[in-house]
Design a protein around this motif. Structure first.
Motif, PDB file in Angstrom:
ATOM      1  N   ASP A  66       0.844  -1.184   0.000  1.00 53.46           N
ATOM      2  CA  ASP A  66       0.000   0.000   0.000  1.00 53.46           C
ATOM      3  C   ASP A  66       0.890   1.249   0.000  1.00 53.46           C
ATOM      4  O   ASP A  66       1.525   1.548   1.015  1.00 53.46           O
ATOM      5  N   PRO A  67       0.946   1.991  -1.112  1.00 52.71           N
ATOM      6  CA  PRO A  67       1.801   3.184  -1.175  1.00 52.71           C
ATOM      7  C   PRO A  67       1.483   4.209  -0.079  1.00 52.71           C
ATOM      8  O   PRO A  67       2.378   4.947   0.352  1.00 52.71           O
ATOM      9  N   ALA A  68       0.260   4.240   0.387  1.00 52.89           N
ATOM     10  CA  ALA A  68      -0.132   5.195   1.429  1.00 52.89           C
ATOM     11  C   ALA A  68       0.369   4.777   2.810  1.00 52.89           C
ATOM     12  O   ALA A  68       0.375   5.587   3.736  1.00 52.89           O
ATOM     13  N   LYS A  69       0.806   3.536   2.963  1.00 52.73           N
ATOM     14  CA  LYS A  69       1.297   3.024   4.253  1.00 52.73           C
ATOM     15  C   LYS A  69       2.820   2.920   4.222  1.00 52.73           C
ATOM     16  O   LYS A  69       3.405   1.881   4.477  1.00 52.73           O
ATOM     17  N   LYS A  70       3.446   4.034   3.923  1.00 55.69           N
ATOM     18  CA  LYS A  70       4.904   4.110   3.767  1.00 55.69           C
ATOM     19  C   LYS A  70       5.552   4.639   5.041  1.00 55.69           C
ATOM     20  O   LYS A  70       5.063   5.582   5.656  1.00 55.69           O
ATOM     21  N   ASP A  71       6.664   4.023   5.404  1.00 56.47           N
ATOM     22  CA  ASP A  71       7.510   4.526   6.486  1.00 56.47           C
ATOM     23  C   ASP A  71       8.870   4.834   5.868  1.00 56.47           C
ATOM     24  O   ASP A  71       9.593   3.929   5.466  1.00 56.47           O
ATOM     25  N   ASP A  72       9.201   6.117   5.776  1.00 52.05           N
ATOM     26  CA  ASP A  72      10.484   6.500   5.183  1.00 52.05           C
ATOM     27  C   ASP A  72      11.551   6.764   6.246  1.00 52.05           C
ATOM     28  O   ASP A  72      12.606   7.310   5.951  1.00 52.05           O
ATOM     29  N   ASN A  73      11.282   6.360   7.483  1.00 53.73           N
ATOM     30  CA  ASN A  73      12.258   6.472   8.564  1.00 53.73           C
ATOM     31  C   ASN A  73      12.286   5.159   9.349  1.00 53.73           C
ATOM     32  O   ASN A  73      12.022   5.137  10.549  1.00 53.73           O
ATOM     33  N   PRO A  74      12.600   4.049   8.674  1.00 56.77           N
ATOM     34  CA  PRO A  74      12.504   2.757   9.333  1.00 56.77           C
ATOM     35  C   PRO A  74      13.535   2.509  10.429  1.00 56.77           C
ATOM     36  O   PRO A  74      13.358   1.610  11.242  1.00 56.77           O
ATOM     37  N   PHE A  75      14.570   3.296  10.485  1.00 60.61           N
ATOM     38  CA  PHE A  75      15.623   3.067  11.465  1.00 60.61           C
ATOM     39  C   PHE A  75      15.467   3.933  12.713  1.00 60.61           C
ATOM     40  O   PHE A  75      16.210   3.767  13.656  1.00 60.61           O
ATOM     41  N   SER A  76      14.558   4.879  12.701  1.00 61.90           N
ATOM     42  CA  SER A  76      14.321   5.817  13.802  1.00 61.90           C
ATOM     43  C   SER A  76      15.473   6.801  14.018  1.00 61.90           C
ATOM     44  O   SER A  76      15.240   7.932  14.367  1.00 61.90           O
ATOM     45  N   VAL A  77      16.687   6.346  13.839  1.00 57.52           N
ATOM     46  CA  VAL A  77      17.863   7.217  13.929  1.00 57.52           C
ATOM     47  C   VAL A  77      18.669   7.053  12.654  1.00 57.52           C
ATOM     48  O   VAL A  77      18.647   5.987  12.030  1.00 57.52           O
ATOM     49  N   PRO A  78      19.382   8.083  12.218  1.00 60.57           N
ATOM     50  CA  PRO A  78      20.162   7.970  10.977  1.00 60.57           C
ATOM     51  C   PRO A  78      21.193   6.844  11.044  1.00 60.57           C
ATOM     52  O   PRO A  78      21.813   6.618  12.071  1.00 60.57           O
ATOM     53  N   ARG A  79      21.348   6.149   9.943  1.00 62.96           N
ATOM     54  CA  ARG A  79      22.344   5.091   9.788  1.00 62.96           C
ATOM     55  C   ARG A  79      23.225   5.462   8.603  1.00 62.96           C
ATOM     56  O   ARG A  79      22.726   5.588   7.486  1.00 62.96           O
ATOM     57  N   ALA A  80      24.504   5.587   8.843  1.00 61.90           N
ATOM     58  CA  ALA A  80      25.436   6.024   7.797  1.00 61.90           C
ATOM     59  C   ALA A  80      25.550   5.015   6.666  1.00 61.90           C
ATOM     60  O   ALA A  80      25.900   5.380   5.550  1.00 61.90           O
ATOM     61  N   GLU A  81      25.236   3.753   6.928  1.00 59.79           N
ATOM     62  CA  GLU A  81      25.445   2.692   5.944  1.00 59.79           C
ATOM     63  C   GLU A  81      24.166   2.233   5.260  1.00 59.79           C
ATOM     64  O   GLU A  81      24.190   1.277   4.492  1.00 59.79           O
ATOM     65  N   TRP A  82      23.030   2.870   5.547  1.00 56.07           N
ATOM     66  CA  TRP A  82      21.747   2.362   5.069  1.00 56.07           C
ATOM     67  C   TRP A  82      20.825   3.466   4.570  1.00 56.07           C
ATOM     68  O   TRP A  82      20.842   4.581   5.092  1.00 56.07           O
ATOM     69  N   LYS A  83      19.994   3.113   3.590  1.00 60.06           N
ATOM     70  CA  LYS A  83      18.830   3.895   3.183  1.00 60.06           C
ATOM     71  C   LYS A  83      17.683   2.902   3.099  1.00 60.06           C
ATOM     72  O   LYS A  83      17.900   1.737   2.747  1.00 60.06           O
ATOM     73  N   GLY A  84      16.467   3.334   3.388  1.00 59.32           N
ATOM     74  CA  GLY A  84      15.380   2.382   3.276  1.00 59.32           C
ATOM     75  C   GLY A  84      14.011   2.942   3.556  1.00 59.32           C
ATOM     76  O   GLY A  84      13.857   4.008   4.144  1.00 59.32           O
ATOM     77  N   CYS A  85      13.023   2.200   3.103  1.00 57.69           N
ATOM     78  CA  CYS A  85      11.607   2.478   3.337  1.00 57.69           C
ATOM     79  C   CYS A  85      10.898   1.144   3.467  1.00 57.69           C
ATOM     80  O   CYS A  85      11.400   0.113   3.026  1.00 57.69           O
TER      81      CYS A  85
END
Length: 173
Positions: free
Chosen positions: A56-75
Motif C-alpha cells: 500500500d503506497p499510502a502506508k509508507k515509512d520512510d524512517n525505518p531506522f528511527s535514527v540515521p544510519r550512515a550505511e543504510w537507506k530504506g523504506c
C-alpha cells in the motif's frame, strides 16, 4: 501493535548494521568504499510497482531506522499481513553472510538477476525473509516481515519471492 512486527524487521537491519555485533573495517562495494549519498534510494519506488507487489503506497515509512544510519537507506510499506522493506546498504555480501541473525542463504534468480535469499531471526516457522542483490549502488535487499498482529500462516519467503519480480527492474545493475 503492527509496529512490533515492523520493529523485528528493523532489528534484522540494525543487527547487520552492527548494533548487536561488531563490524570491522570500512563498508565496501566492488573494492571501493561507497558513501550513503551514492547508495540507491529505495524510497523512490513508484506507486505502480508497490501496488503490483501488493504493498500500500499510502502506508509508507520512510524512517525505518528511527535514527540515521550512515550505511543504510530504506523504506517499508504495509502489504496485507506483512511489511515489505526495501533497503540499500554499503555493506558487502560477505557481511550479510557473516551476520549470525541472517541464515539459510541460498542462491536464487529473480527476473534473470542473481541474488541470495535468506531467513531472518530464529523463529520457527520463520516470520521474516529477505532477498539481497548486488548492485553498483550498494547491496539492495527486499524483506518480508510478518506483522505482529497477523495470524497468517503464509511463508514470508513466498511473500518476498512474489514481490521481488516487481522490484527487480528498478534495482541498479
Amino acid at each position: 501493535m503492527r509496529l512490533v512486527g515492523f520493529a523485528a524487521g528493523v532489528c534484522a537491519v540494525v543487527a547487520l548494521a552492527g548494533c548487536s555485533e561488531a563490524v570491522d573495517g570500512q563498508p565496501e562495494a566492488s573494492g571501493a568504499p561507497l558513501t550513503k549519498e551514492q547508495l540507491f534510494d529505495p524510497c523512490t519506488v513508484s506507486d505502480s510497482v508497490l501496488q503490483a507487489a501488493g504493498a500500500d503506497p499510502a502506508k509508507k515509512d520512510d524512517n525505518p531506522f528511527s535514527v540515521p544510519r550512515a550505511e543504510w537507506k530504506g523504506c517499508n510499506w504495509l502489504a496485507g499481513d506483512f511489511f515489505l522493506s526495501f533497503y540499500s546498504t554499503t555493506y558487502t555480501m560477505q557481511k550479510f553472510q557473516e551476520n549470525t541473525h541472517l541464515h539459510d542463504f541460498k542462491d536464487v534468480t529473480v527476473g534473470g538477476r542473481a541474488a541470495k535469499q535468506y531467513l531472518i531471526g530464529d523463529r520457527s516457522p520463520a516470520e521474516e525473509c529477505g532477498i539481497v542483490f548486488e548492485s553498483s549502488q550498494g547491496r539492495i535487499t527486499l524483506q518480508a516481515n510478518k506483522a505482529s498482529s497477523s495470524k497468517s500462516t503464509t511463508d514470508p519467503c513466498a511473500v518476498v519471492n512474489d514481490a521481488a519480480p516487481h522490484f527487480v527492474e528498478i534495482i541498479p545493475k
